[in-house]
Design a protein around this motif. Structure first.
Motif, PDB file in Angstrom:
ATOM      1  N   ALA A 386      -5.599   0.392   6.659  1.00 51.72           N
ATOM      2  CA  ALA A 386      -6.299   1.589   6.207  1.00 51.72           C
ATOM      3  C   ALA A 386      -5.115   2.401   5.372  1.00 51.72           C
ATOM      4  N   GLU A 387      -5.844   3.452   4.532  1.00 48.44           N
ATOM      5  CA  GLU A 387      -4.971   4.199   3.873  1.00 48.44           C
ATOM      6  C   GLU A 387      -5.145   5.753   4.160  1.00 48.44           C
ATOM      7  N   ILE A 388      -4.142   6.593   3.854  1.00 48.44           N
ATOM      8  CA  ILE A 388      -4.506   8.138   4.035  1.00 48.44           C
ATOM      9  C   ILE A 388      -4.720   8.666   2.665  1.00 48.44           C
ATOM     10  N   GLY A 389      -4.767   7.858   1.451  1.00 46.22           N
ATOM     11  CA  GLY A 389      -5.017   8.416  -0.012  1.00 46.22           C
ATOM     12  C   GLY A 389      -4.138   7.848  -0.927  1.00 46.22           C
ATOM     13  N   ILE A 390      -4.252   8.156  -2.136  1.00 45.43           N
ATOM     14  CA  ILE A 390      -3.201   7.632  -3.250  1.00 45.43           C
ATOM     15  C   ILE A 390      -2.415   8.847  -3.653  1.00 45.43           C
ATOM     16  N   SER A 391      -1.249   8.289  -3.790  1.00 40.00           N
ATOM     17  CA  SER A 391      -0.145   9.413  -4.299  1.00 40.00           C
ATOM     18  C   SER A 391       0.229   8.890  -5.861  1.00 40.00           C
ATOM     19  N   THR A 392       0.366   9.960  -6.501  1.00 38.12           N
ATOM     20  CA  THR A 392       0.853   9.591  -8.241  1.00 38.12           C
ATOM     21  C   THR A 392       2.089  10.438  -8.175  1.00 38.12           C
ATOM     22  N   ASP A 393       2.678  10.959  -6.998  1.00 39.63           N
ATOM     23  CA  ASP A 393       3.834  11.548  -6.845  1.00 39.63           C
ATOM     24  C   ASP A 393       5.133  10.575  -7.055  1.00 39.63           C
ATOM     25  N   LYS A 394       6.410  10.909  -7.094  1.00 38.22           N
ATOM     26  CA  LYS A 394       7.402  10.136  -7.037  1.00 38.22           C
ATOM     27  C   LYS A 394       8.160  10.228  -5.762  1.00 38.22           C
ATOM     28  N   LEU A 395       8.094  11.280  -5.161  1.00 39.20           N
ATOM     29  CA  LEU A 395       8.691  11.542  -3.809  1.00 39.20           C
ATOM     30  C   LEU A 395       7.649  12.033  -3.009  1.00 39.20           C
ATOM     31  N   HIS A 396       7.449  11.578  -1.435  1.00 34.77           N
ATOM     32  CA  HIS A 396       8.355  10.509  -1.377  1.00 34.77           C
ATOM     33  C   HIS A 396       7.565   8.982  -1.376  1.00 34.77           C
ATOM     34  N   ALA A 397       6.191   8.992  -1.550  1.00 31.47           N
ATOM     35  CA  ALA A 397       5.539   7.800  -1.522  1.00 31.47           C
ATOM     36  C   ALA A 397       4.783   7.747  -2.959  1.00 31.47           C
ATOM     37  N   ARG A 398       4.402   6.720  -3.298  1.00 30.80           N
ATOM     38  CA  ARG A 398       3.786   6.512  -4.440  1.00 30.80           C
ATOM     39  C   ARG A 398       2.567   5.174  -4.482  1.00 30.80           C
ATOM     40  N   GLY A 399       1.440   5.623  -4.859  1.00 33.56           N
ATOM     41  CA  GLY A 399       0.402   4.619  -4.955  1.00 33.56           C
ATOM     42  C   GLY A 399      -0.482   4.751  -3.264  1.00 33.56           C
TER      43      GLY A 399
END
Length: 420
Positions: A386-399
């Motif tokens: 499962a996933e909580i969402g997609i991140s386009t940030d670079k800190l602290h998680a990406r993708g």
């Protein structure tokens, strides 16, 4: 209730979550697995309660003129409630990320330094989505050792309230403190504004919804935010590629589910093959009712294509509309993506290894594809469960963010009397 009274209630929610997170952080993996499986059982046992709450949401939605497509997304059938329970069981079965040794290093002076994954503590999630997200988000946060404070959309308030209460009660039945899963008990925007000032209690907030909601959260939050604003995803068709394969990938990326964040929004075609490739791909896309908006060169080659504007290359359409541009090679394609893209998911369709390597090194996106559909940017497709969402940030998680991305780390330093 005025703002000061509301904030007092929210502080109580925060204190409960903080106490609950401290207990959850110490829970062994097998106990967390049992807790999540018991939550799944509790959802099924309370299916009638959830259905009754959902019926109230549906009645309110119809009274407020919600269209039937959105009502369908809101509706919790017996099958969808069962799917929520299955989702919790899948999360329960995943490897526990807490306590994972990320690195170890013994210094010349004998100090042993170990970097270990630990929970964030309390995670706030603000979402405009179907009520099943309540169970999904809670399950992923708990697996990573975090208590969760949820604020769902007003359309699903009754359903979300019922689901959150059932999950929290189940955790309490397993001996955990009250407050593992809590839902903000109001739907007005003032509650969100106050929640975003609770950095004393909330360690991380994750917004899921439209760009307007996410920008509001980023502007007002006093704690770290993990997010993506939008998904302006690109594919570049290189001068040498398997054209038949490229067409299939483009059609899948655009048409399989056009209203999601990993759907294709802009297609870039190398100028040396545009005469041959543009009519080929346009025929397949137009047969699926895709409106094409291209530059002058593309429009000269494709009947019924509309002229693209500058805004089209920034657009996240979330519908059967595709912007197209002709470019001079991989370097111009990369420049376009890094200028107009959203750092979400972008790919190259090519058989030229040098260009593939240039593209993957230089495109500044969370996920970069080579000869594959952008639609794979998803926790399940990446093997996260499962996933909580997609991140386009670079800190602290990406993708895509799964349970691993809902942990942080600390250093444990062991010595035998060293002094500096």
């Amino acid at each position: 209730m005025d703002s000061s009274e509301m904030f007092q209630v929210l502080e109580g929610i925060g204190k409960k979550a903080r106490r609950a997170s401290a207990a959850l952080a110490l829970l062994p993996p097998e106990a967390k697995e049992t807790c999540l499986n018991n939550m799944a059982d509790a959802l099924l046992a309370s299916a009638d309660v959830i259905a009754d709450a959902n019926a109230k949401d549906i009645a309110n939605a119809r009274a407020n003129g919600m269209d039937e497509a959105k009502i369908d997304r809101l509706t919790l059938t017996a099958e969808r409630i069962s799917a929520m329970a299955d989702g919790l069981r899948q999360v329960a079965a995943q490897n526990d990320p807490v306590g994972k040794v990320i690195s170890e290093n013994t210094r010349p002076n004998g100090l042993k330094i170990t970097k270990v994954a630990v929970p964030f503590g309390v995670i706030g999630i603000i979402y405009e989505a179907r009520p099943n997200v309540t169970a999904d988000a809670a399950g992923i946060c708990i697996k990573a050792g975090n208590a969760v404070i949820l604020r769902g959309g007003k359309e699903a308030f009754e359903s979300n309230s019922a689901i959150a209460a059932i999950l929290n009660a189940s955790a309490a039945g397993d001996g955990l403190p009250d407050g593992i899963v809590q839902l903000i008990p109001w739907t007005d925007r003032e509650a969100v504004k106050l929640m975003l000032k609770m950095d004393r209690y909330i360690d991380l907030v994750i917004p899921r919804g439209g760009e307007g909601l996410i920008r509001t959260v980023v502007a007002e939050a006093t704690m770290p935010v993990l997010k993506h604003y939008k998904g302006v995803c690109h594919l570049f068709v290189d001068a040498e590629c398997d054209m038949a394969q490229a067409v299939k990938i483009i059609v899948n990326s655009k048409c399989s589910r056009p209203a999601v964040c990993n759907a294709l929004e802009t297609l870039l075609i190398d100028r040396t093959i545009v005469d041959k490739f543009a009519p080929l791909v346009a025929a397949e896309l137009q047969a699926r009712h895709v409106e094409l908006r291209g530059d002058a060169e593309f429009c000269d080659l494709v009947a019924n294509a509309l002229p693209a504007t500058e805004d089209d290359y920034h657009a996240e359409y979330l519908s059967l509309i595709l912007a197209v541009k002709t470019v001079d090679g991989v370097d111009e394609a990369v420049e376009h993506i890094n200028t107009y893209g959203s750092r979400h998911s972008d790919g190259i369709l090519s058989t030229i290894q040098e260009n593939i390597e240039y593209f993957t090194r230089n495109v500044d996106s969370s996920t970069v594809y080579v000869n594959a559909s952008t639609r794979f940017t998803d926790g399940g497709e990446f093997g996260m469960g499962a996933e909580i969402g997609i991140s386009t940030d670079k800190l602290h998680a990406r993708g895509p963010m799964g349970t691993d991305e809902l942990t942080t780390y600390k250093y444990i330093v062991k010595g035998n009397g060293q002094i500096r």
